[in-house]
Design a protein around this motif. Structure first.
Motif, short mmCIF file in Angstrom:
data_model
loop_
_atom_site.label_atom_id
_atom_site.label_comp_id
_atom_site.label_asym_id
_atom_site.label_seq_id
_atom_site.Cartn_x
_atom_site.Cartn_y
_atom_site.Cartn_z
N LEU A 1 0.86 -1.19 0.00
CA LEU A 1 0.00 0.00 0.00
C LEU A 1 0.90 1.24 0.00
CD1 LEU A 1 -3.28 0.57 1.85
CD2 LEU A 1 -1.48 2.27 2.12
N THR A 2 0.61 2.16 -0.91
CA THR A 2 1.42 3.38 -1.06
C THR A 2 0.56 4.60 -0.82
OG1 THR A 2 2.82 2.28 -2.72
CG2 THR A 2 2.92 4.69 -2.60
N TRP A 3 0.98 5.44 0.12
CA TRP A 3 0.34 6.74 0.42
C TRP A 3 1.27 7.82 -0.12
CZ3 TRP A 3 -3.96 8.38 3.50
CH2 TRP A 3 -3.98 9.74 3.83
N GLN A 4 0.80 8.61 -1.06
CA GLN A 4 1.64 9.63 -1.69
C GLN A 4 0.92 10.97 -1.68
OE1 GLN A 4 2.60 9.10 -5.88
NE2 GLN A 4 4.66 9.86 -5.52
N GLU A 5 1.56 11.98 -1.11
CA GLU A 5 0.99 13.33 -1.04
C GLU A 5 1.69 14.24 -2.06
OE1 GLU A 5 0.89 14.91 2.90
OE2 GLU A 5 0.49 12.94 3.81
N ARG A 6 0.92 15.13 -2.67
CA ARG A 6 1.45 16.11 -3.63
C ARG A 6 0.65 17.41 -3.49
NH1 ARG A 6 5.12 13.30 -3.55
NH2 ARG A 6 6.27 12.29 -5.25
N GLY A 7 1.34 18.52 -3.73
CA GLY A 7 0.66 19.82 -3.78
C GLY A 7 0.53 20.51 -2.45
N GLY A 8 1.10 19.96 -1.38
CA GLY A 8 1.01 20.60 -0.07
C GLY A 8 2.24 21.45 0.20
N PRO A 9 2.41 21.91 1.43
CA PRO A 9 3.62 22.66 1.79
C PRO A 9 4.87 21.80 1.61
CG PRO A 9 1.90 22.87 3.47
CD PRO A 9 1.45 21.80 2.54
N ARG A 10 5.99 22.48 1.49
CA ARG A 10 7.25 21.76 1.34
C ARG A 10 7.49 20.90 2.56
NH1 ARG A 10 11.85 22.00 -1.65
NH2 ARG A 10 13.78 21.39 -0.61
N VAL A 11 7.92 19.68 2.33
CA VAL A 11 8.07 18.70 3.41
C VAL A 11 9.52 18.64 3.86
CG1 VAL A 11 7.86 16.26 4.03
CG2 VAL A 11 6.12 17.35 2.60
N GLU A 12 9.69 18.60 5.18
CA GLU A 12 11.02 18.38 5.77
C GLU A 12 10.90 17.29 6.82
OE1 GLU A 12 12.49 21.99 7.34
OE2 GLU A 12 12.64 22.99 5.37
N GLU A 13 11.92 16.50 6.94
CA GLU A 13 11.90 15.41 7.92
C GLU A 13 11.89 15.99 9.33
OE1 GLU A 13 14.30 11.30 9.02
OE2 GLU A 13 14.84 12.50 7.25
N PRO A 14 11.00 15.54 10.17
CA PRO A 14 10.92 16.09 11.53
C PRO A 14 12.15 15.72 12.35
CG PRO A 14 9.46 14.22 11.31
CD PRO A 14 9.98 14.50 9.94
N SER A 15 12.42 16.58 13.33
CA SER A 15 13.61 16.34 14.16
C SER A 15 13.38 15.23 15.17
CB SER A 15 13.99 17.64 14.88
OG SER A 15 12.88 18.10 15.66
N ARG A 16 12.14 14.99 15.53
CA ARG A 16 11.87 13.91 16.49
C ARG A 16 10.68 13.09 16.00
NH1 ARG A 16 7.69 14.57 20.04
NH2 ARG A 16 6.56 16.58 19.91
N GLN A 17 10.59 11.90 16.50
CA GLN A 17 9.54 10.97 16.08
C GLN A 17 8.43 10.95 17.11
OE1 GLN A 17 9.91 6.44 15.98
NE2 GLN A 17 10.26 6.93 13.82
N GLY A 18 7.20 11.33 16.68
CA GLY A 18 6.08 11.35 17.58
C GLY A 18 5.39 9.99 17.67
N PHE A 19 4.34 9.97 18.51
CA PHE A 19 3.62 8.70 18.70
C PHE A 19 2.98 8.22 17.40
CE2 PHE A 19 -0.37 6.46 19.52
CZ PHE A 19 0.09 5.38 20.25
N GLY A 20 2.44 9.18 16.61
CA GLY A 20 1.80 8.81 15.35
C GLY A 20 2.75 8.10 14.41
N THR A 21 3.96 8.62 14.30
CA THR A 21 4.95 7.99 13.43
C THR A 21 5.33 6.61 13.95
OG1 THR A 21 5.82 10.18 12.89
CG2 THR A 21 7.21 8.29 12.36
N LYS A 22 5.44 6.48 15.27
CA LYS A 22 5.75 5.17 15.85
C LYS A 22 4.62 4.18 15.55
CE LYS A 22 8.59 6.95 19.65
NZ LYS A 22 8.72 7.08 21.12
N LEU A 23 3.37 4.67 15.63
CA LEU A 23 2.24 3.79 15.35
C LEU A 23 2.27 3.32 13.91
CD1 LEU A 23 -1.36 4.30 16.63
CD2 LEU A 23 -0.96 3.57 14.29
#
Length: 403
Positions: free
Chosen positions: A346-368
């Motif tokens: 399964l592939t989730w791909q976003e386009r057309g939003g604000p410029r993306v940068e990798e976050p400095s820390r990993q939140g609970f959502g990312t861990k989930l």
């Protein structure tokens, strides 16, 4: 000239009786020099033995044919007995009704067990099973006999009055099939079907348990939500965390609702995605594109996927492609069937939003999200923070039950 090929001509025996003999005779005219008939030469041969041989040959042929007929009759009788045994032992109930009065001509063991009687042969349905007649089934039989059209009964309740066990209501799937003879004339009706009472009762119990489970889950989630709200009510800055927590509980409740509607049977990937995204974002119309084959997920996998998609949708609404008016999300999936398990990508791909940068820390959502869909056969999760938009690829080997 003349010839008698075979003639029976009995002769006297010395004891005064007659003996059967067979002869073959030829008669030849004998003429004088002037051509006038003067004598007839009769040449007679005794062919009795030859005739007896012929008779014996014919008799042997008859004997052989009679033996063959007997053998065929034995085979037919054996086959008839075998067919009757199969008919009697058939798992579904079967009965043959003859004539316009619907006289029981044949029944198998399952039919006798169903009606609780074994003395119905030779009786009409109204005589043998008056309770069935009172429920209107004789009228249905009459209609089938007149029209030649079969009648299908699907999960029809039937009250039967067995001699020993008393009155009982059964639920039956059955067919009244007309029996045709020469010139397309109906001569009787075959009744064939299955008793599905236990199946219906099981489904009713299952529906009751699922409704009870759904009720308890909703109550539990409401209690958990209330406890969290009460616990963090006086904590400064906790409003955003409580809102996120409530949204996750609502996504979980929505997934439970979807599974409850299908009696906790496997759910379609498309249904899980659509419900989860709509719960977090609302009607997405052209903002989110779903593309993939029809595929069923087990309840366990559906719940896990719901939580992951909820986190991805929430992040897209807050920071990604769904945070503005023009961004889009493409969700596609493929399934590769295997001998032991199916491989879901399964592939989730976003386009057309604000410029993306990798976050400095990993939140609970990312861990989930990184925890994956299933732990039994393993899941790989690849999250890429591309400048054009976030891309998340999940690959999971699903258990066979997820089919």
């Amino acid at each position: 000239a003349d010839e008698i090929a075979l003639i029976r001509y009995d002769i006297a025996r010395p004891d005064g009786g007659m003996e059967t003999r067979y002869w073959s005779a030829t008669h030849t005219p004998v003429r004088d020099e002037a051509g006038v008939l003067k004598f007839i030469l009769q040449h007679t041969v005794d062919v009795t033995e030859l005739q007896e041989l012929r008779r014996m040959r014919d008799e042997m042929g008859v004997v052989r044919r009679a033996g063959a007929v007997r053998a065929r009759n034995r085979d037919l009788a054996r086959e008839c007995r075998r067919l009757m045994e199969l008919f009697y032992q058939a798992p579904g109930f079967v009965a043959v009704l003859a004539g316009p009065d619907h006289v029981f001509e044949m029944t198998n063991a399952a039919y006798l067990d169903l009606v609780g009687r074994d003395d119905i042969l030779g009786q009409t349905v109204e005589q043998a099973l008056p309770e069935v007649a009172r429920q209107g089934f004789t009228e249905v039989l009459d209609r089938v006999y007149r029209s030649g059209e079969p009648y299908f009964g699907r999960r029809e309740p039937v009250v039967l009055e067995a001699r020993e066990s008393g009155t009982a209501e059964r639920v039956l799937n059955f067919i009244f099939q007309p029996i045709f003879e020469a010139e397309n004339r109906v001569s009787g009706i075959m009744v064939q079907g299955y008793d599905v009472t236990e199946e219906v009762e099981y489904e009713q119990r299952q529906a009751l348990l699922i409704n009870e489970l759904n009720h308890r889950v909703k109550n539990t989630l409401a209690v958990v939500q209330g406890l969290a709200q009460q616990t963090f009510r006086n904590v400064e800055g906790a409003d955003a965390a409580i809102a996120t927590y409530k949204a996750r509980l609502q996504a979980l409740a929505a997934a439970h609702g979807l599974l409850t509607e299908s009696s906790w049977s496997p759910a379609q990937v498309n249904d899980v995605l659509r419900l989860t995204i709509e719960a977090a974002f609302g009607s997405f119309e052209d903002r989110v594109l779903l593309e993939g084959p029809d595929f069923l997920l087990s309840p366990e996998v559906a719940l896990a996927l719901t939580m992951i998609i909820h986190e991805l949708t929430t992040n897209a609404v807050k920071y990604g492609a769904l945070s503005n008016q023009t961004g889009t999300v493409s969700v596609s999936w493929t399934v590769e069937p295997g001998e032991e398990c199916d491989a879901l990508t399964l592939t989730w791909q976003e386009r057309g939003g604000p410029r993306v940068e990798e976050p400095s820390r990993q939140g609970f959502g990312t861990k989930l999200i990184n925890s994956g869909i299933t732990s039994r056969r393993g899941t790989t999760v690849d999250i890429r923070y591309e400048p054009e938009g976030l891309v998340c690829v999940l690959e999971a080997n699903l258990e066979p039950l997820a089919r």
